[in-house]
Design a protein around this motif. Structure first.
Motif, mmCIF file in Angstrom:
data_model
loop_
_atom_site.group_PDB
_atom_site.id
_atom_site.type_symbol
_atom_site.label_atom_id
_atom_site.label_comp_id
_atom_site.label_asym_id
_atom_site.label_seq_id
_atom_site.Cartn_x
_atom_site.Cartn_y
_atom_site.Cartn_z
ATOM 1 N N LYS A 113 0.691 -1.236 0.041
ATOM 2 C CA LYS A 113 0.175 0.015 -0.126
ATOM 3 C C LYS A 113 0.936 1.314 0.006
ATOM 4 O O LYS A 113 0.192 2.335 -0.164
ATOM 5 C CB LYS A 113 -0.924 0.077 1.170
ATOM 6 N N GLY A 114 2.085 1.036 -0.079
ATOM 7 C CA GLY A 114 3.063 2.237 0.090
ATOM 8 C C GLY A 114 3.031 3.020 1.525
ATOM 9 O O GLY A 114 3.064 4.083 1.816
ATOM 10 N N ASP A 115 2.693 2.538 2.517
ATOM 11 C CA ASP A 115 2.474 2.867 4.043
ATOM 12 C C ASP A 115 3.254 1.935 4.865
ATOM 13 O O ASP A 115 2.550 1.203 5.869
ATOM 14 C CB ASP A 115 1.078 3.000 4.301
ATOM 15 N N PRO A 116 4.576 1.997 4.647
ATOM 16 C CA PRO A 116 5.514 1.062 5.503
ATOM 17 C C PRO A 116 5.437 0.982 6.999
ATOM 18 O O PRO A 116 5.979 0.035 7.233
ATOM 19 C CB PRO A 116 6.740 1.029 4.726
ATOM 20 N N LYS A 117 4.854 1.927 7.712
ATOM 21 C CA LYS A 117 5.226 1.911 9.153
ATOM 22 C C LYS A 117 4.791 0.447 9.732
ATOM 23 O O LYS A 117 5.240 0.082 10.772
ATOM 24 C CB LYS A 117 4.750 3.188 9.799
ATOM 25 N N PHE A 118 3.704 -0.007 9.123
ATOM 26 C CA PHE A 118 3.231 -1.263 9.951
ATOM 27 C C PHE A 118 4.050 -2.375 9.696
ATOM 28 O O PHE A 118 4.008 -3.351 10.198
ATOM 29 C CB PHE A 118 1.604 -1.548 9.472
ATOM 30 N N ALA A 119 4.788 -2.179 8.391
ATOM 31 C CA ALA A 119 5.638 -3.306 8.177
ATOM 32 C C ALA A 119 6.632 -3.595 9.082
ATOM 33 O O ALA A 119 7.567 -4.497 9.393
ATOM 34 C CB ALA A 119 6.301 -2.951 6.657
ATOM 35 N N LYS A 162 12.692 0.932 7.302
ATOM 36 C CA LYS A 162 12.865 2.116 7.837
ATOM 37 C C LYS A 162 13.338 3.242 6.799
ATOM 38 O O LYS A 162 13.157 4.327 6.530
ATOM 39 C CB LYS A 162 13.797 2.213 8.790
ATOM 40 N N LEU A 163 14.039 2.707 5.610
ATOM 41 C CA LEU A 163 14.602 3.558 4.739
ATOM 42 C C LEU A 163 13.548 4.169 3.765
ATOM 43 O O LEU A 163 13.709 4.998 3.090
ATOM 44 C CB LEU A 163 15.374 2.712 3.685
ATOM 45 N N LEU A 164 12.201 3.339 3.789
ATOM 46 C CA LEU A 164 11.260 3.863 3.199
ATOM 47 C C LEU A 164 10.277 4.868 3.827
ATOM 48 O O LEU A 164 9.287 5.354 3.140
ATOM 49 C CB LEU A 164 10.352 2.691 2.757
ATOM 50 N N LEU A 165 10.439 5.367 5.106
ATOM 51 C CA LEU A 165 9.572 5.945 5.728
ATOM 52 C C LEU A 165 9.753 7.465 5.442
ATOM 53 O O LEU A 165 10.928 7.946 5.133
ATOM 54 C CB LEU A 165 9.673 5.739 7.422
#
Ligand SMILES: *[C@@H]1O[C@H](CO)[C@@H](O)[C@H](O)[C@H]1NC(C)=O
Length: 165
Positions: A113-119, A162-165
């Motif tokens: 979804k492009g919302d990586p924090k839950f990952a 975290k690099l995606l946040l």
């Protein structure tokens, strides 16, 4: 037309080289560079993945590790363990199953979804589940390697996400 072949070859080589750099650059920013490169290179998709793709590959490694642990737990349960051991193994079964049915799907959905924090949460929780499994044994655990290995992979996964946040 045949003249295009060498160009295609060069472009292809460049692309692979570029992605070797992406893997290198990405893994440099994780707590375990060697482990990170090893797992990413083992997956053929890593040669044409972006950072999200690399994170998804690592989530898949978490999934494989959890599956392997579950197979081992079932084998140990079939070997008529002592009552205390049996209880701990059952609890570990629940823990590793939670990684498969909750943490992994959560991480995948979050990345897609492009919302990586839950990952990040999913990866961190996988390490917590493995740790809880270890703690359910009063003495020596037959799953220490699985715990250590899950911790390593989860830490690398969380760092990549975290690099995606
Ligand atoms: C599980 O593994 C991690 C990382 O190796 C370690 O820090 C932790 O103490 C282990 N947990 C138990 C209960 O052994």
């Amino acid at each position: 037309m045949t003249n295009l072949k060498p160009i295609a070859l060069i472009l292809c080589t460049l692309f692979i080289a570029t992605n070797a750099n992406l893997i290198e650059e990405t893994c440099m920013q994780t707590p375990n560079h060697g482990l990170c490169v090893q797992y990413l290179q083992a997956d053929p998709h890593s040669s044409d993945s972006d950072v999200t793709g690399l994170a998804l590959i690592m989530v898949n490694v978490i999934k494989t590790k959890a599956n392997n642990a579950l197979v081992k737990i079932h084998q140990l349960l079939q070997g008529s363990p002592e009552p205390g051991q049996k209880e701990a193994l059952n609890s570990c079964g629940d823990r590793y199953n939670a990684i498969l049915v909750a943490d992994v799907p959560q991480a995948i959905a979050s990345l897609q979804k492009g919302d990586p924090k839950f990952a990040v949460d999913g990866a961190n929780d996988a390490a917590i589940e493995a740790n809880s499994c270890e703690n359910s044994f009063s003495g020596k655990s037959p799953l220490t390697n699985d715990n250590n290995s899950m911790h390593g992979v989860a830490a690398v996964t969380a760092a990549i996400v975290k690099l995606l946040l």
